[in-house]
Design a protein around this motif. Structure first.
Motif, mmCIF file in Angstrom:
data_model
loop_
_atom_site.group_PDB
_atom_site.id
_atom_site.type_symbol
_atom_site.label_atom_id
_atom_site.label_comp_id
_atom_site.label_asym_id
_atom_site.label_seq_id
_atom_site.Cartn_x
_atom_site.Cartn_y
_atom_site.Cartn_z
ATOM 1 N N ARG A 112 1.052 -1.291 0.173
ATOM 2 C CA ARG A 112 0.153 0.006 -0.041
ATOM 3 C C ARG A 112 0.910 1.212 -0.081
ATOM 4 N N LEU A 113 1.972 1.146 0.630
ATOM 5 C CA LEU A 113 2.871 2.529 0.657
ATOM 6 C C LEU A 113 3.498 2.466 -0.561
ATOM 7 N N VAL A 114 3.856 1.479 -1.161
ATOM 8 C CA VAL A 114 4.610 1.550 -2.686
ATOM 9 C C VAL A 114 3.472 2.159 -3.605
ATOM 10 N N ASP A 115 2.276 1.676 -3.394
ATOM 11 C CA ASP A 115 1.102 2.193 -4.455
ATOM 12 C C ASP A 115 0.997 3.608 -4.208
ATOM 13 N N ARG A 116 1.178 4.286 -3.007
ATOM 14 C CA ARG A 116 0.954 5.757 -2.807
ATOM 15 C C ARG A 116 2.120 6.472 -3.185
ATOM 16 N N GLY A 117 3.183 5.699 -3.499
ATOM 17 C CA GLY A 117 4.560 6.425 -3.957
ATOM 18 C C GLY A 117 5.303 6.797 -2.860
ATOM 19 N N LEU A 118 5.072 6.267 -1.518
ATOM 20 C CA LEU A 118 5.638 6.521 -0.444
ATOM 21 C C LEU A 118 7.205 5.764 -0.244
ATOM 22 N N VAL A 119 7.081 4.476 -0.737
ATOM 23 C CA VAL A 119 8.119 3.656 -0.276
ATOM 24 C C VAL A 119 8.538 2.894 -1.723
ATOM 25 N N GLY A 120 9.805 2.726 -1.801
ATOM 26 C CA GLY A 120 10.410 2.087 -3.102
ATOM 27 C C GLY A 120 10.831 0.638 -2.551
ATOM 28 N N ARG A 121 10.796 -0.174 -3.573
ATOM 29 C CA ARG A 121 11.258 -1.507 -3.228
ATOM 30 C C ARG A 121 12.469 -2.036 -4.183
ATOM 31 N N GLY A 122 13.407 -2.613 -3.601
ATOM 32 C CA GLY A 122 14.628 -2.874 -4.279
ATOM 33 C C GLY A 122 14.788 -4.377 -3.960
ATOM 34 N N SER A 123 16.127 -4.754 -4.490
ATOM 35 C CA SER A 123 16.521 -6.202 -4.147
ATOM 36 C C SER A 123 18.029 -6.113 -3.615
ATOM 37 N N ASP A 124 18.434 -6.969 -2.903
ATOM 38 C CA ASP A 124 19.872 -7.114 -2.621
ATOM 39 C C ASP A 124 20.746 -7.653 -3.514
ATOM 40 N N PRO A 125 21.680 -6.836 -3.792
ATOM 41 C CA PRO A 125 22.545 -7.250 -4.946
ATOM 42 C C PRO A 125 23.331 -8.669 -4.663
ATOM 43 N N THR A 126 23.259 -8.930 -3.643
ATOM 44 C CA THR A 126 24.157 -10.190 -3.106
ATOM 45 C C THR A 126 23.173 -11.169 -2.922
#
Length: 155
Positions: free
Chosen positions: A76-90
């Motif tokens: 829900r926070l991502v949908d609202r543009g408040l949080v971004g997701r990423g991945s651990d490069p390792t």
């Protein structure tokens, strides 16, 4: 200083801080209502503001919720543009989260002190009272920062 007198001062200090806390943050609740967020969403934003980047599992532990419930909160926070997701490069299986610019702005707005409330208070203090107030608040901040550093080094 006698122990009774020190305890009386400590009690008065706590009462004054509680009063200021209510005055400073009471209106903030209304502001958060306009964002239409749940308490877990707010706690997630505040956590990410403190740690910058967190794994989904770390957020779940902080909230005391399951990983699936935490994923829904973050979604829900991502949908609202408040949080971004990423991945651990390792480890691509690990999902990381961080505040977006909008999320950072929302948290900053929450912590911002209402200048219109403070202006008449500051205006009612003479120079010596204002200097003493600043000195005391800066001393409290320094003591808190020191205690946090000691706590972190003990962990």
């Amino acid at each position: 200083m006698a122990e009774d007198a020190r305890q009386d001062l400590a009690d008065r200090f706590v009462a004054a801080v509680e009063y200021l806390n209510r005055q400073l943050h009471g209106a903030r609740l209304d502001q958060w209502q306009q964002f239409d967020m749940t308490i877990p969403q707010v706690k997630t934003l505040l956590l990410l503001a403190d740690v910058e980047t967190a794994r989904m599992g770390g957020i779940a532990r902080h909230l005391g919720t399951s990983l699936s419930a935490t994923t829904a909160i973050v979604d829900r926070l991502v949908d609202r543009g408040l949080v971004g997701r990423g991945s651990d490069p390792t480890d691509r299986r690990v999902v990381t989260c961080e505040l977006t610019r909008e999320g950072t702005a929302a948290v900053e707005q929450f912590w911002r002190v209402d200048q219109t409330w403070l202006e008449p208070i500051v205006g009612g203090l003479d120079d010596a009272e204002l200097q003493a107030g600043v000195r005391i608040l800066e001393s409290i901040r320094a003591a808190d920062e020191q205690a946090r550093r000691e706590e972190q080094s003990a962990d």
